[in-house]
Scaffold this motif. Structure first.
Motif, PDB file in Angstrom:
ATOM      1  N   ALA A  11       0.812  -1.216   0.000  1.00  0.00           N
ATOM      2  CA  ALA A  11       0.000   0.000   0.000  1.00  0.00           C
ATOM      3  C   ALA A  11       0.848   1.268   0.000  1.00  0.00           C
ATOM      4  O   ALA A  11       0.328   2.370  -0.062  1.00  0.00           O
ATOM      5  CB  ALA A  11      -0.919   0.004   1.220  1.00  0.00           C
ATOM      6  N   LEU A  12       2.155   1.106   0.064  1.00  0.00           N
ATOM      7  CA  LEU A  12       3.062   2.259   0.130  1.00  0.00           C
ATOM      8  C   LEU A  12       3.424   2.720  -1.283  1.00  0.00           C
ATOM      9  O   LEU A  12       4.128   2.020  -2.015  1.00  0.00           O
ATOM     10  CB  LEU A  12       4.334   1.906   0.901  1.00  0.00           C
ATOM     11  N   ALA A  13       2.953   3.897  -1.650  1.00  0.00           N
ATOM     12  CA  ALA A  13       3.232   4.440  -2.983  1.00  0.00           C
ATOM     13  C   ALA A  13       4.580   5.155  -2.987  1.00  0.00           C
ATOM     14  O   ALA A  13       5.009   5.702  -1.972  1.00  0.00           O
ATOM     15  CB  ALA A  13       2.133   5.417  -3.392  1.00  0.00           C
ATOM     16  N   GLY A  52       5.689   5.398   0.904  1.00  0.00           N
ATOM     17  CA  GLY A  52       4.841   5.479   2.082  1.00  0.00           C
ATOM     18  C   GLY A  52       4.573   6.866   2.581  1.00  0.00           C
ATOM     19  O   GLY A  52       4.784   7.858   1.896  1.00  0.00           O
ATOM     20  N   ALA A  53       4.109   6.900   3.829  1.00  0.00           N
ATOM     21  CA  ALA A  53       3.718   8.152   4.463  1.00  0.00           C
ATOM     22  C   ALA A  53       4.621   8.422   5.657  1.00  0.00           C
ATOM     23  O   ALA A  53       5.607   7.729   5.873  1.00  0.00           O
ATOM     24  CB  ALA A  53       2.260   8.055   4.898  1.00  0.00           C
ATOM     25  N   ALA A  54       4.235   9.411   6.452  1.00  0.00           N
ATOM     26  CA  ALA A  54       5.080   9.864   7.565  1.00  0.00           C
ATOM     27  C   ALA A  54       5.375   8.758   8.567  1.00  0.00           C
ATOM     28  O   ALA A  54       6.501   8.618   9.031  1.00  0.00           O
ATOM     29  CB  ALA A  54       4.403  11.036   8.255  1.00  0.00           C
ATOM     30  N   GLN A  55       4.379   7.968   8.926  1.00  0.00           N
ATOM     31  CA  GLN A  55       4.588   6.993   9.989  1.00  0.00           C
ATOM     32  C   GLN A  55       5.104   5.655   9.481  1.00  0.00           C
ATOM     33  O   GLN A  55       5.883   5.006  10.155  1.00  0.00           O
ATOM     34  CB  GLN A  55       3.298   6.795  10.766  1.00  0.00           C
ATOM     35  N   ASP A 105      11.255   3.413  21.569  1.00  0.00           N
ATOM     36  CA  ASP A 105      10.221   4.403  21.920  1.00  0.00           C
ATOM     37  C   ASP A 105       8.821   3.917  21.554  1.00  0.00           C
ATOM     38  O   ASP A 105       7.884   4.058  22.333  1.00  0.00           O
ATOM     39  CB  ASP A 105      10.483   5.734  21.221  1.00  0.00           C
ATOM     40  N   THR A 106       8.684   3.373  20.354  1.00  0.00           N
ATOM     41  CA  THR A 106       7.360   2.975  19.876  1.00  0.00           C
ATOM     42  C   THR A 106       7.083   1.483  20.048  1.00  0.00           C
ATOM     43  O   THR A 106       5.930   1.067  19.981  1.00  0.00           O
ATOM     44  CB  THR A 106       7.203   3.318  18.382  1.00  0.00           C
ATOM     45  N   GLY A 107       8.133   0.687  20.221  1.00  0.00           N
ATOM     46  CA  GLY A 107       7.961  -0.755  20.313  1.00  0.00           C
ATOM     47  C   GLY A 107       7.744  -1.416  18.962  1.00  0.00           C
ATOM     48  O   GLY A 107       7.491  -2.621  18.882  1.00  0.00           O
ATOM     49  N   LYS A 108       7.848  -0.657  17.893  1.00  0.00           N
ATOM     50  CA  LYS A 108       7.659  -1.186  16.538  1.00  0.00           C
ATOM     51  C   LYS A 108       8.962  -1.785  16.018  1.00  0.00           C
ATOM     52  O   LYS A 108      10.054  -1.378  16.394  1.00  0.00           O
ATOM     53  CB  LYS A 108       7.186  -0.086  15.587  1.00  0.00           C
ATOM     54  N   ASP A 113      10.092   0.401   7.849  1.00  0.00           N
ATOM     55  CA  ASP A 113       9.683   0.636   9.228  1.00  0.00           C
ATOM     56  C   ASP A 113       8.376  -0.108   9.465  1.00  0.00           C
ATOM     57  O   ASP A 113       7.580  -0.274   8.540  1.00  0.00           O
ATOM     58  CB  ASP A 113       9.446   2.130   9.485  1.00  0.00           C
ATOM     59  N   GLU A 114       8.161  -0.526  10.694  1.00  0.00           N
ATOM     60  CA  GLU A 114       6.895  -1.165  11.081  1.00  0.00           C
ATOM     61  C   GLU A 114       6.517  -2.269  10.100  1.00  0.00           C
ATOM     62  O   GLU A 114       5.474  -2.210   9.454  1.00  0.00           O
ATOM     63  CB  GLU A 114       5.780  -0.131  11.182  1.00  0.00           C
ATOM     64  N   ALA A 115       7.368  -3.276  10.013  1.00  0.00           N
ATOM     65  CA  ALA A 115       7.129  -4.352   9.052  1.00  0.00           C
ATOM     66  C   ALA A 115       7.474  -5.706   9.675  1.00  0.00           C
ATOM     67  O   ALA A 115       8.251  -5.795  10.626  1.00  0.00           O
ATOM     68  CB  ALA A 115       7.978  -4.139   7.812  1.00  0.00           C
TER      69      ALA A 115
END
Length: 198
Positions: A70-72, A96-99, A152-155, A174-176
């Motif tokens: 989904a990340l363009a 992707g986006a900011a996050q 910090d985020t645990g991701k 990130d976050e994958a």
């Protein structure tokens, strides 16, 4: 040096799509070489090589996928540079986006190639060195997958480093999940990039 100069001249004549800047540098190289000003001839040839690196980088960007799930691709952040010397070209694309983001970085003649190749040739050393690293295969290329945990985020995210001859491709998400990183890495045309970048 004469053979290299005449090879570049021949390539330039047969490829009319090069920019005016390339032609200007070719003329400067030829003029400087003819007048035995080798320093200026070398400088002009380095500029031509830089222009070639940039042209190759732009072709590599065209090969990269437009989306990673989904990340363009954020094409306005695309970056291509060429040094015209030993360090070669650099290509960067962000998805992707900011996050949630993913990036692809391609570096020709990367200083990390030798250490990564050594690590990949002795997998027991690489596995023992860092519990967050492992050696994987992507499209027939050995690669190093590194797990990154954000305290910090645990991701969790991953860096996948794929050395291909003298070119290093780094795919970061990130976050994958590990499986997603490896699956999406198979959408990157590694063999074509390695051939184009060498």
């Amino acid at each position: 040096m004469k053979k290299i100069f005449f090879l570049l001249v021949t390539l330039t004549i047969s490829a009319s799509a090069f920019s005016q800047e390339f032609s200007k540098n070719l003329t400067a190289a030829r003029t400087s070489y003819t007048s035995n000003n080798l320093s200026d001839a070398r400088f002009a040839m380095e500029q031509m090589l830089r222009d070639l690196d940039v042209a190759i980088g732009k072709e590599i960007l065209k090969m990269l996928p437009e989306k990673m799930d989904a990340l363009a691709a954020i094409t306005k952040e695309d970056n291509v540079t060429g040094s015209g010397n030993a360090t070669g070209l650099f290509v960067h694309r962000t998805y992707g986006a900011a996050q949630k983001k993913a990036t692809i970085d391609i570096v020709n003649n990367s200083p990390m190639i030798n250490s990564l190749t050594a690590l990949l040739s002795m997998p027991f050393v690489g596995a023992a060195k860092d519990a967050n690293q492992k050696i994987v295969k992507v499209q027939g290329y050995k690669a190093i997958l590194t797990k990154n945990e954000n305290t910090d985020t645990g991701k969790t995210g991953y860096d996948l480093q794929v050395p291909m001859n003298n070119t290093l491709l780094t795919f970061t998400m990130d976050e994958a999940a590990e499986a997603d990183v490896l699956r999406l890495a198979n959408d990157i045309p590694l063999a074509k990039i390695a051939q184009m970048a060498q």
